[in-house]
Each structure stands twice: as structure tokens, then as C-alpha cells.
Scaffold this active site. Structure first.
Site, short mmCIF file in Angstrom:
data_model
loop_
_atom_site.label_atom_id
_atom_site.label_comp_id
_atom_site.label_asym_id
_atom_site.label_seq_id
_atom_site.Cartn_x
_atom_site.Cartn_y
_atom_site.Cartn_z
N ASP A 86 -20.53 -18.37 29.74
CA ASP A 86 -20.47 -18.04 31.17
C ASP A 86 -19.45 -18.88 31.93
O ASP A 86 -19.61 -19.12 33.12
CB ASP A 86 -21.86 -18.19 31.83
CG ASP A 86 -22.92 -17.45 31.05
OD1 ASP A 86 -22.67 -16.29 30.70
OD2 ASP A 86 -24.00 -18.02 30.80
N LYS B 125 -14.56 -16.55 31.19
CA LYS B 125 -13.47 -16.15 30.28
C LYS B 125 -12.91 -14.78 30.65
O LYS B 125 -11.71 -14.56 30.60
CB LYS B 125 -13.99 -16.11 28.84
CG LYS B 125 -14.41 -17.48 28.32
CD LYS B 125 -15.03 -17.38 26.95
CE LYS B 125 -16.41 -16.77 26.92
NZ LYS B 125 -17.48 -17.52 27.56
N GLY C 162 -21.40 -11.09 28.43
CA GLY C 162 -21.22 -10.31 29.65
C GLY C 162 -20.01 -10.87 30.36
O GLY C 162 -20.13 -11.82 31.12
N HIS C 163 -18.85 -10.32 30.07
CA HIS C 163 -17.62 -10.86 30.67
C HIS C 163 -17.36 -10.16 32.00
O HIS C 163 -17.13 -8.97 32.06
CB HIS C 163 -16.45 -10.69 29.70
CG HIS C 163 -16.57 -11.61 28.52
ND1 HIS C 163 -15.69 -11.62 27.46
CD2 HIS C 163 -17.48 -12.56 28.24
CE1 HIS C 163 -16.07 -12.55 26.59
NE2 HIS C 163 -17.15 -13.13 27.04
N GLN D 248 -19.28 -16.20 24.42
CA GLN D 248 -20.20 -17.36 24.49
C GLN D 248 -19.38 -18.64 24.64
O GLN D 248 -18.26 -18.57 25.12
CB GLN D 248 -21.13 -17.42 23.27
CG GLN D 248 -22.19 -16.32 23.24
CD GLN D 248 -21.71 -15.02 22.64
OE1 GLN D 248 -21.08 -15.01 21.62
NE2 GLN D 248 -22.03 -13.91 23.29
#
Ligand code: IMP
Length: 423
Positions: free
Chosen positions: A13, A16, A40-41, A224
């Protein structure tokens, strides 16, 4: 031609997605090398927020090719939803995305196994996103997995059945109360597999190596963070893949000597979602303020993220393991308004002062040692040049650079593409 890597240096988180999106125009190819829909980008531009799960963050740029590499695990059901979401914005995913035949498939029973395993652990649970990541990688290394390329085989359904039946027996073994309708889940899965088949499957290692020979530029996108790495993270409270630089080589079929720049992304403070040690975690108003101002809620699970001060011991460890060449500092704006900022530079460990990550970093073994830095008041979100930033923030940045011996090249001061300051 070489490959650049972009990785998270903390517990995920870090932001990225935003940086890949900002950098994409410089690269011909963006390739995801590990993880799955546990990621979850988040990307924000033109007033719209997009959350990507398996699709690389270069998908919004029409000139870049996006690749899901062999190291990724893919859930067709999640992918179908992601695809539909992107197509609503007229993003032509089907021509911009290529998928490795060697990527592994997440079956509905992998998700159930994840849930059963977590439920059986009680208080010792990992805090998994329950997307079936661990069980899918277990089947991969156990040599039982089903891969994207198998979808094209005549015996795909039989292989599916054999593995799902085996999983069913394992779920029963866990003896936990799990409510599910497997028939329904399977219908959903096979419908999604049909959608997936409309995409192009490739031998991505061949594709990428040929692209390099042709002089194309590649950005490998990690998911991650380094402290969730299966080998180097805070085991067992980690994810099931190599999130660090070496994972890009095995997850894409790229030789180590091809890697050039390693962009390390970190937040100006620290967060963690799920269980596991977090030495600089704050349980007071300061932590609550960081969570609120930073909107620290998981983009996949919606869970509140744990917040704490910047941990340079952990960051130094991640810089070392990844060979980071450039640092990108995210969410500097969230720290505005604190009178004093603390930065952890060492740990007290068994009566000694250490500055490396010990084997046991449980809270009872480790007490963070802090230095204090003066905070700043100014709102950074409208700033666009390094010169405009408050002196105290510049000092904060310089201190981090000195400790980590790597330059901070970019400072992000808000979620939008435009809120990115190049130093
Ligand atoms: P899993 O990979 O879903 O099994 O989750 C294992 C651990 O990694 C849990 O603590 C999760 O919260 C954490 N995790 C997995 N993916 C992400 C991510 O993308 N960001 C932050 N934490 C993650």
C-alpha cells in the site's frame, strides 16, 4: 536493453500504482511479476479513482503493452469484474494486455481453502485478504497447480475437477464452519474462464526477452511490499510470493544482469494491514490522525490499516535486499500539521541497540529508538516544485537520504497524477 523495477519497500500500500502510472509513458512494456488480486493498486486522474487488482498499472496508456507474468496468480472471476470496470471507461484491455501461459489459476476452492485455513488458526491468523493466494502458490510449488496455458488444453475440465475434489477433502479436514455453494462458485468460475479466453496468452519470457533484444524498455511492477516477502518478510505474517527484486527475475524470466534501476516506493510513515509485527505502530491519537488524513483503509478489503512512524531500520533492510537505486516518497502531505515527527533509527533488542531487522521482531523483543524531527504546518497538496516544500520537510527528506544512502527522486503530495514532485 535493460529492465527497471518498481517495488514497495514496506508492508504494501505504498502507492506503487500511482507511480507506475506516472512513469508508464517512458516505457514500452509494463509487466506484473508476482502476487494476485490481493493487490489493489490505486490510480487517480481526471477526478476518477481506479483500483487495479491483477492488471498492470500501465493499462491506461494506450501506447504501452501490459503483461501479466508467470509469477502472478490469476482469479478469472476477479479478472472479469476488473475487465468490465475498465471497459466502462473505454479502456481496450483486450488489445493492451497479454497474459503468461505459465501464470497460475486461482480456483474457487483455493479461496475456500484460504478461508478455512485462516478460520482454523484463530488468533494466530495471518489476516489474509482471503483471495486464495496462499493455497494457489502452495499448489504451484507442490506441482499440482493449474496454469493459464492449461485452459487451452482438452483436459482442462478434468484437471480442474481432480484438483477441486482434492481441495474439497482438504476443506473438510479443516473442520470449520464454512458456508458455500460450490456449484454456484464453479458456474461463475467457468463463465469467467470463457471471458479470459478472449485475451491473448503468450510465453511471456520469450516475449520479454525478444522485446529487450529489439531495444524496448520494460518496467516490472511489483505488488505488496518487501516486508511481506515470503523469504524476507515478517514470516509467517507475509504473502506467498517473492515481492522483492529477485521475484521480478523469476516472475518474468528476466536475467538479473538485465535489471538496471530499482525504484523503491515508501510512505513518509508506515502502515500495515493484517496481522504481524510492526515495531513503530501507534495506538494513540497520532496514529488515528494518520489513518484519517491518509485515508488508510485497504483498497481490496476495506480494512483499516495500522499506522505508525517511519521505520528506517526496516526500510534500510528493504533497500539492501532489493538493491534500490532511487527512492520515491509517498504521502508526504499526510504528515502536515504534526508539531514533531519521530523516525525510528534503531531497535533496542535483548538489551542491545541494533540497526538491522532481527529474526524475532515481535513487539516484546523490539523497542524502537526514535530521533525527533520538527514538523511543518503547510498544506502540500497544491505544491508542484521541490523549492516550494517547507524547510522542515526538506530536512526530513535529507535525513532519510543520508540514513539510507539512496536519493529520494520523487515526492508525492496527493493521490492525483499531477500531485507528484520531481526532485
Ligand atoms: P494474502 O497474500 O492475501 O494471503 O495476505 C497475507 C498478508 O499480506 C496479509 O497480512 C495481508 O493483509 C497482506 N497483503 C496482501 N496483499 C496486500 C496488499 O496488496 N497490500 C497490503 N497488504 C497486503
Amino acid at each position: 536493453m535493460t529492465v527497471d523495477l518498481l517495488l514497495g519497500l514496506q508492508w504494501g500500500d505504498e502507492g506503487k500504482g500511482k507511480i507506475v502510472d506516472v512513469l508508464t509513458s517512458k516505457y514500452d512494456i509494463i509487466a506484473r511479476f508476482q502476487g494476485g488480486p490481493n493487490a489493489g493498486h490505486t490510480l487517480e486522474f481526471d477526478g476518477i479513482k481506479h483500483v487495479l487488482r491483477t492488471v498492470p498499472s500501465g493499462i491506461f496508456h494506450k501506447n504501452s503493452v501490459n503483461i501479466i507474468g508467470n509469477g502472478v496468480v490469476m482469479d478469472p472471476v476477479v479478472f472479469q469484474k476488473e475487465l468490465e470496470g475498465l471497459e466502462k471507461f473505454n479502456i481496450d484491455v483486450k488489445t493492451r494486455l497479454l497474459i503468461s501461459r505459465k501464470a497460475h489459476l486461482i480456483l474457487p476452492t483455493h479461496r475456500l481453502l484460504d478461508a478455512a485455513s485462516e478460520a482454523s488458526k484463530g488468533k494466530a491468523k495471518i489476516g489474509s485478504t482471503l483471495k486464495g493466494i496462499g493455497p494457489t502458490y502452495m499448489d504451484k510449488t507442490g506441482r499440482n497447480g493449474i496454469r493459464i496455458g492449461d485452459i487451452e488444453m482438452d483436459d482442462f475440465k478434468e484437471r480442474y475437477r481432480a484438483l477441486a475434489d482434492k481441495h474439497q477433502a482438504m476443506i473438510d479436514f479443516y473442520d470449520v464452519d464454512l458456508q458455500y455453494d460450490l456449484k454456484e462458485l464453479e458456474e461463475e468460475f467457468f463463465t469467467a474462464v470463457e471471458v479470459l479466453k478472449e485475451l491473448t496468452f503468450i510465453d511471456s519470457e520469450e516475449y520479454l526477452n525478444k522485446a529487450m533484444r529489439e531495444g524496448k524498455s520494460i518496467l516490472a511492477e511489483g505488488a505488496q511490499g518487501s516486508l511481506l516477502d515470503i523469504d524476507f518478510g515478517t514470516y509467517p505474517f507475509v504473502t506467498s510470493s517473492n515481492t522483492t527484486a529477485a521475484g521480478a527475475c523469476t516472475g518474468l524470466g528476466i536475467a538479473p544482469n538485465r535489471v538496471k534501476e530499482v525504484f523503491g516506493i515508501f510512505k513518509a510513515y508506515t502502515t500495515r494491514v493484517g496481522s504481524g509485527p510492526f515495531p513503530t505502530e501507534l495506538f494513540d491519537e497520532v496514529g488515528a490522525t494518520m489513518a484519517k488524513v491518509g485515508n488508510e483503509f485497504g483498497s481490496v478489503t476495506g480494512r483499516a490499516r495500522r499506522c505508525g512512524w517511519l521505520d528506517l531500520v526496516a526500510l534500510k533492510y528493504a533497500v539492501q535486499v532489493n538493491g534500490v537505486t532511487q527512492l520515491y516518497m509517498m504521502k508526504g502531505d499526510v504528515l502536515s500539521g504534526f508539531e514533531t515527527l519521530k523516525v525510528c533509527t534503531a531497535y533496542e533488542y535483548k538489551g542491545e541497540r541494533i540497526n538491522h531487522l532481527p529474526y524475532n521482531i515481535e513487539p516484546e523483543n523490539v523497542t524502537p529508538v526514535y530521533v525527533e524531527k520538527k514538523g511543518w504546518e503547510a498544506d502540500l497538496t497544491g505544491m508542484s516544485t521541490y523549492e516550494e516544500l517547507p524547510q522542515e520537510l526538506k530536512k526530513y527528506i535529507e535525513f532519510i537520504e543520508k540514513e539510507l544512502e539512496v536519493p529520494i527522486k520523487v515526492i508525492s503530495v496527493g493521490p492525483d497524477r499531477k500531485q507528484t514532485i520531481i526532485k
